[in-house]
Design an enzyme around this catalytic site. Structure first.
Site, PDB file in Angstrom:
ATOM      1  N   SER A  67       0.963  -1.170   0.085  1.00 34.15           N
ATOM      2  CA  SER A  67      -0.115  -0.078   0.008  1.00 34.15           C
ATOM      3  C   SER A  67       0.749   1.268   0.086  1.00 34.15           C
ATOM      4  O   SER A  67       1.552   1.502  -0.870  1.00 34.15           O
ATOM      5  CB  SER A  67      -1.117  -0.061   1.279  1.00 34.15           C
ATOM      6  OG  SER A  67      -1.910   1.055   1.074  1.00 34.15           O
ATOM      7  N   ASP A 278      -3.288   6.455  -2.947  1.00 34.75           N
ATOM      8  CA  ASP A 278      -2.279   5.808  -2.429  1.00 34.75           C
ATOM      9  C   ASP A 278      -1.535   4.546  -3.383  1.00 34.75           C
ATOM     10  O   ASP A 278      -2.128   4.384  -4.472  1.00 34.75           O
ATOM     11  CB  ASP A 278      -2.395   5.287  -0.941  1.00 34.75           C
ATOM     12  CG  ASP A 278      -3.225   3.695  -1.112  1.00 34.75           C
ATOM     13  OD1 ASP A 278      -3.970   3.741  -2.000  1.00 34.75           O
ATOM     14  OD2 ASP A 278      -3.196   3.031  -0.126  1.00 34.75           O
ATOM     15  N   ASP A 280      -1.521   1.339  -3.600  1.00 33.00           N
ATOM     16  CA  ASP A 280      -2.360   0.327  -4.294  1.00 33.00           C
ATOM     17  C   ASP A 280      -3.823   0.656  -4.537  1.00 33.00           C
ATOM     18  O   ASP A 280      -4.679   0.080  -4.877  1.00 33.00           O
ATOM     19  CB  ASP A 280      -2.530  -0.936  -3.409  1.00 33.00           C
ATOM     20  CG  ASP A 280      -3.184  -0.682  -2.002  1.00 33.00           C
ATOM     21  OD1 ASP A 280      -3.208   0.589  -1.650  1.00 33.00           O
ATOM     22  OD2 ASP A 280      -3.495  -1.834  -1.481  1.00 33.00           O
ATOM     23  N   ALA A 373      -9.486   8.607   8.553  1.00 35.58           N
ATOM     24  CA  ALA A 373      -9.134  10.024   8.264  1.00 35.58           C
ATOM     25  C   ALA A 373      -8.125  10.218   7.134  1.00 35.58           C
ATOM     26  O   ALA A 373      -8.205  10.791   6.522  1.00 35.58           O
ATOM     27  CB  ALA A 373      -8.393  10.717   9.514  1.00 35.58           C
ATOM     28  N   ASN A 374      -7.385   8.756   6.941  1.00 37.74           N
ATOM     29  CA  ASN A 374      -6.554   8.935   5.759  1.00 37.74           C
ATOM     30  C   ASN A 374      -6.858   8.673   4.436  1.00 37.74           C
ATOM     31  O   ASN A 374      -6.230   8.287   3.211  1.00 37.74           O
ATOM     32  CB  ASN A 374      -5.396   7.665   6.064  1.00 37.74           C
ATOM     33  CG  ASN A 374      -5.880   6.478   6.084  1.00 37.74           C
ATOM     34  OD1 ASN A 374      -6.934   6.190   5.641  1.00 37.74           O
ATOM     35  ND2 ASN A 374      -5.160   5.738   7.016  1.00 37.74           N
ATOM     36  N   ARG A 705      -0.644   4.387  19.824  1.00 39.98           N
ATOM     37  CA  ARG A 705      -1.043   2.479  19.731  1.00 39.98           C
ATOM     38  C   ARG A 705      -0.092   1.929  18.780  1.00 39.98           C
ATOM     39  O   ARG A 705       0.721   2.783  18.016  1.00 39.98           O
ATOM     40  CB  ARG A 705      -2.639   2.777  18.958  1.00 39.98           C
ATOM     41  CG  ARG A 705      -2.583   3.504  17.440  1.00 39.98           C
ATOM     42  CD  ARG A 705      -3.948   3.159  16.795  1.00 39.98           C
ATOM     43  NE  ARG A 705      -3.873   1.930  16.091  1.00 39.98           N
ATOM     44  CZ  ARG A 705      -3.325   1.670  14.954  1.00 39.98           C
ATOM     45  NH1 ARG A 705      -2.807   2.650  14.352  1.00 39.98           N
ATOM     46  NH2 ARG A 705      -3.461   0.404  14.371  1.00 39.98           N
ATOM     47  N   GLY A 708      -0.309  -1.819  13.243  1.00 41.56           N
ATOM     48  CA  GLY A 708      -0.751  -3.110  12.755  1.00 41.56           C
ATOM     49  C   GLY A 708       0.016  -3.722  11.569  1.00 41.56           C
ATOM     50  O   GLY A 708      -0.316  -4.734  11.211  1.00 41.56           O
TER      51      GLY A 708
HETATM   52  C1  GN1 Z   1      -2.737   5.640  10.937  1.00 36.61           C
HETATM   53  C2  GN1 Z   1      -2.841   4.864   9.689  1.00 36.61           C
HETATM   54  O1  GN1 Z   1      -2.738   5.531   8.710  1.00 36.61           O
HETATM   55  N1  GN1 Z   1      -3.005   3.445   9.885  1.00 36.61           N
HETATM   56  C3  GN1 Z   1      -3.194   2.604   8.696  1.00 36.61           C
HETATM   57  C4  GN1 Z   1      -2.399   1.644   8.901  1.00 36.61           C
HETATM   58  O2  GN1 Z   1      -2.688   0.986   9.778  1.00 36.61           O
HETATM   59  P1  GN1 Z   1      -1.590   0.692  11.103  1.00 36.61           P
HETATM   60  O3  GN1 Z   1      -2.091  -0.255  11.968  1.00 36.61           O
HETATM   61  O4  GN1 Z   1      -1.686   2.227  11.913  1.00 36.61           O
HETATM   62  O5  GN1 Z   1      -0.328   0.387  10.769  1.00 36.61           O
HETATM   63  O6  GN1 Z   1      -2.547   0.777   7.528  1.00 36.61           O
HETATM   64  C5  GN1 Z   1      -3.859   0.417   7.480  1.00 36.61           C
HETATM   65  C6  GN1 Z   1      -3.846  -0.691   6.153  1.00 36.61           C
HETATM   66  O7  GN1 Z   1      -3.746  -0.043   5.176  1.00 36.61           O
HETATM   67  C7  GN1 Z   1      -4.780   1.365   7.562  1.00 36.61           C
HETATM   68  O8  GN1 Z   1      -6.089   0.786   7.435  1.00 36.61           O
HETATM   69  C8  GN1 Z   1      -4.755   2.281   8.628  1.00 36.61           C
HETATM   70  O9  GN1 Z   1      -5.514   3.466   8.435  1.00 36.61           O
END
Ligand code: GN1
Length: 733
Positions: A67, A278, A280, A373-374, A705, A708
């Protein structure tokens, strides 16, 4: 050697586990540096086969992408049968497989099969695709090797956006009733509703020029293809199209959102409306330059409020009493949440990060608008909401403005969701639910066998009482014994199967309760008669009209299917629907097989009623999926409808200044969160420290947090002014 042993051995020899650290399948799959990923892709290929078998041989998906991560990274996402993410319950299996040593791979596979009760004899089908990263080709090969090592049938689609692969998986599992499982099918589905919505829409302030940053990723070739379907309704000007720059480097939705600045290569001027995809193609954010020269971001929160207020206005005007809700994550700007609650008066739910959580929660509403939000998100219409909207649009007793508003809702729904899905979903759920019963009734060719003369049961959609009544009977000779859900792919795998004996004497159709007394079965024994119980004639007439209009607009984009087109009539549409019902009862793996003349499929009667070509023709023009391309088309349609500039869109509320950081820590797993990730429960003292800091700032809010998808901690903070906000956090306090 058995297949599992052989697959594990191939893994040990060609894709040995090269990392000893423990990894986990997280928010949306796994992502990391590409060099070490090939054994993980091989193992995810193996898992996708077991998952497809678990889903009774339905198609599942495997997408090679990281992504928005840098070009050197890569990753994998597994996709469920209707195009959504693999269920959370299966993530633990993915994590187990990723971490197990080479010599324990076979037993780990066996364990999953046992725990999930998978029938290994069911054939598996997996569709794969990849983004444009240099490592994607090699990693796709590793995944395909994994799929083939366990005997899965693999369809590799090459370069696709993630939502395009979701779409294709869904099309294949609905036997093309969701759409044609091709890129062409995808573009024409999305753009037909867009063109219809914008038909005759004159604007004075809204400009038809849109400037798009393609992140040097897979959206570049895909937006180029989309443009050919848009005529002059939208003029897309592209930048960062992969011809020179690097993927996601100083460009793309994440860069623009986190950096709150324009991407590289943009000569941003006031008056330009811009959007960023983005890597993908599953996220989009908008941006523009204000008249006083400041950069302004229109992120997922702004997109969600734009869509929700548009839907809310239409619901009010149309008189529909549907419950509209919005789903956000902790990253939603506090001003957006306040605006939605206080001004729009729409309920808001907050869930943990990751589209799967938002999607799930959105299902609690009749219409659920969900966005991170993204810029990840879409709108979910419940089946009931889809039906009510369609009915309202065709209710001649309503005043014109109410019907027009409902008609707009139908078109907006189509841009995300397409009418065809509405019908298919309804048919699949209602009729598949009653499948054994319908089959039994439809096959009764004599009065003695007629369940209406031999039993007192009524067949109505509400009488769902006896799904088990055919299952509980001891086997009887004759056709009623053939109610089965096996799927045959090749004639030679079908040894021992019973050829469906479906050769009704009468016009195929269903007998309604009235037949018992009136003996005028001819009047009711058509598929249309049954269908009319659910869909009014006006509604069907409208679908025919939409379809015929749709043909006029997009016929030229599908020349082979447009040949000898004749307008769709209501009677023909009923036959089409009857075939859909039949297909939900008698399952084969490809649409074409319903018209096959091979011995195994000889009993199929579809060709008696409609040619395969005509069925496909109607399907092609009958009037789809949440993704960044569909979101862009919806935003553009709403802006054109409102005749708004970016400033007008942005004026609803002002974002609180915010900041997002990622911090590398030794072990991110020690941080545990609660309350949709807005508070920490571990390590002790962390939440208290955050609370103390936040209390110093007006409208202050902050959380941490563990990511993931990356080996980092994420930090977010917002407050009323930029000067004061977050600086202690930035200083690492
Ligand atoms: C703050 C942020 O942008 N987190 C992203 C990112 O997750 P994280 O768990 O924060 O790494 O990747 C996810 C998958 O693409 C997306 O769903 C999420 O919004």
């Amino acid at each position: 050697m058995n297949l599992l042993k052989q697959a594990a051995e191939t893994g040990r020899l060609h894709y040995p586990r090269s990392l000893q650290t423990t990894l986990s399948y997280g928010t949306a799959g796994i992502r990391m540096r590409a060099e070490k990923l090939d054994y993980i892709l091989y193992r995810m290929g193996l898992l996708s086969v077991i998952f497809s078998k678990f889903r009774k041989g339905q198609v599942t998906g495997l997408m090679v992408t990281a992504s928005h991560n840098p070009a050197e990274d890569n990753g994998v996402k597994l996709i469920d049968t209707m195009g959504e993410m693999m269920p959370i319950a299966w993530e633990k299996h993915a994590t187990e497989l990723i971490n197990v040593s080479d010599d324990k791979l076979e037993s780990a596979l066996e364990e999953i099969i046992k725990e999930e009760g998978v029938d290994v004899n069911i054939p598996a089908v997996i569709c794969t695709a990849m983004d444009t990263r240099p490592s994607s080709v090699q990693l796709s090969k590793a995944a395909v090797d994994g799929i083939e090592a366990l005997g899965g049938e693999c369809h590799n689609y090459g370069l696709l956006t993630t939502p395009q692969l979701h779409y294709i998986v869904c099309c294949r599992n609905t036997k093309e009733q969701y759409g044609l499982p091709t890129e062409e099918g995808y573009y024409s589905k999305l753009t037909s509703a867009f063109l219809e919505f914008n038909k005759g829409q004159s604007t004075s302030k809204y400009s038809r020029d849109l400037h798009v940053d393609l992140a040097n990723g897979v959206s570049a070739p895909k937006i180029k293809a989309l443009k050919t379907y848009l005529n002059d309704t939208l003029n897309i000007h592209t930048c960062n199209d992969g011809s020179s720059g690097q993927l996601n480097y100083q460009c793309g939705a994440d860069f623009v959102k986190v950096g709150q600045c324009p991407p590289i290569g943009f000569d941003l001027q006031p008056g330009m409306r811009c959007a960023s995809y983005d890597g993908d193609g599953d996220r989009i954010v908008y941006f523009y330059k204000t008249k006083d020269g400041k950069f302004a971001l229109l992120d997922g929160d702004k997109i969600a409020t734009l869509i929700a207020s548009f839907l809310s206005d239409l619901l009010t005007t149309s008189g529909l009493k549907l419950n509209l809700g919005l789903v956000q994550t902790a990253y939603a700007n506090g001003s957006s949440t306040k605006y939605i609650t206080d001004v729009m008066k729409v309920p808001v739910a907050c869930v943990p990060t990751g589209v799967k959580h938002l999607h799930h929660k959105a299902g609690d509403f009749d219409i659920g608008v969900y966005f991170e939000a993204n810029g990840h998100g879409t709108v979910l219409f419940s089946e009931g909401a889809q039906r009510s909207i369609l009915q309202q649009a065709s209710d001649s007793s309503l005043d014109q403005s109410a019907r027009d508003a409902a008609g707009r809702l139908v078109t907006a729904m189509n841009m995300i969701n397409q009418t065809q899905q509405t019908f298919a979903l309804h048919l699949f759920t209602t009729f598949s639910h009653q499948a054994s019963k319908i089959y039994k009734i439809a096959m009764s060719s004599s009065e003695e066998n007629d369940p209406y003369t031999s039993s007192e049961e009524d067949f109505t959609p509400e009488s769902s009482s006896s799904e088990s009544d055919t299952e509980n009977q001891s086997p009887q000779p004759g056709p009623t014994n053939n109610v089965q859900e096996r799927t045959y792919q090749h004639a030679d795998t079908a040894e021992g199967c019973v050829i469906p004996q479906f050769r009704p004497d009468n016009v195929p159709g269903l007998r309604l309760p009235e037949d018992r007394t009136k003996k005028d079965s001819a009047k009711y024994s058509t598929p249309g008669a049954f269908f009319k119980l659910f869909f009014t004639l006006e509604l069907v007439g409208q679908v025919c009209q939409y379809t015929n209009d749709n043909f006029t607009r997009i016929g030229h984009t599908k020349p082979s299917l447009a040949k000898n087109w004749s307008p769709l009539t209501e009677d023909e549409f009923y036959v089409f629907v009857a075939l859909l019902m039949y297909m939900s009862l008698v399952r084969v793996t490809r649409l074409d097989l319903y018209w096959s003349t091979q011995q195994l499929f000889h009993g199929f009667w579809a060709r008696t009623f409609m040619s395969k070509f005509r069925f496909k023709q109607i399907q092609a023009f009958l009037k789809t999926v949440g993704d960044a391309i569909s979101d862009m088309l919806l935003v553009e349609s709403i802006l054109a409808y409102r005749d708004w500039t970016c400033e007008e869109w942005d004026s609803a509320y002002t974002d609180l200044p915010s900041i997002m950081l990622k911090i590398k820590v030794e072990d991110r797993t020690i941080v545990k969160t609660t309350d949709a990730e807005r508070r920490t429960t571990s390590p002790p003292g962390l939440q208290e420290a955050i609370d103390q800091l936040v209390a110093k700032y007006k409208f202050g809010r902050a959380f941490v947090r563990p990511s993931g998808t990356e080996d980092v901690m994420r930090v977010y903070a917002e407050a009323d002014t930029k000067q004061k906000n977050c600086s202690p956090l930035m200083a690492g306090e």
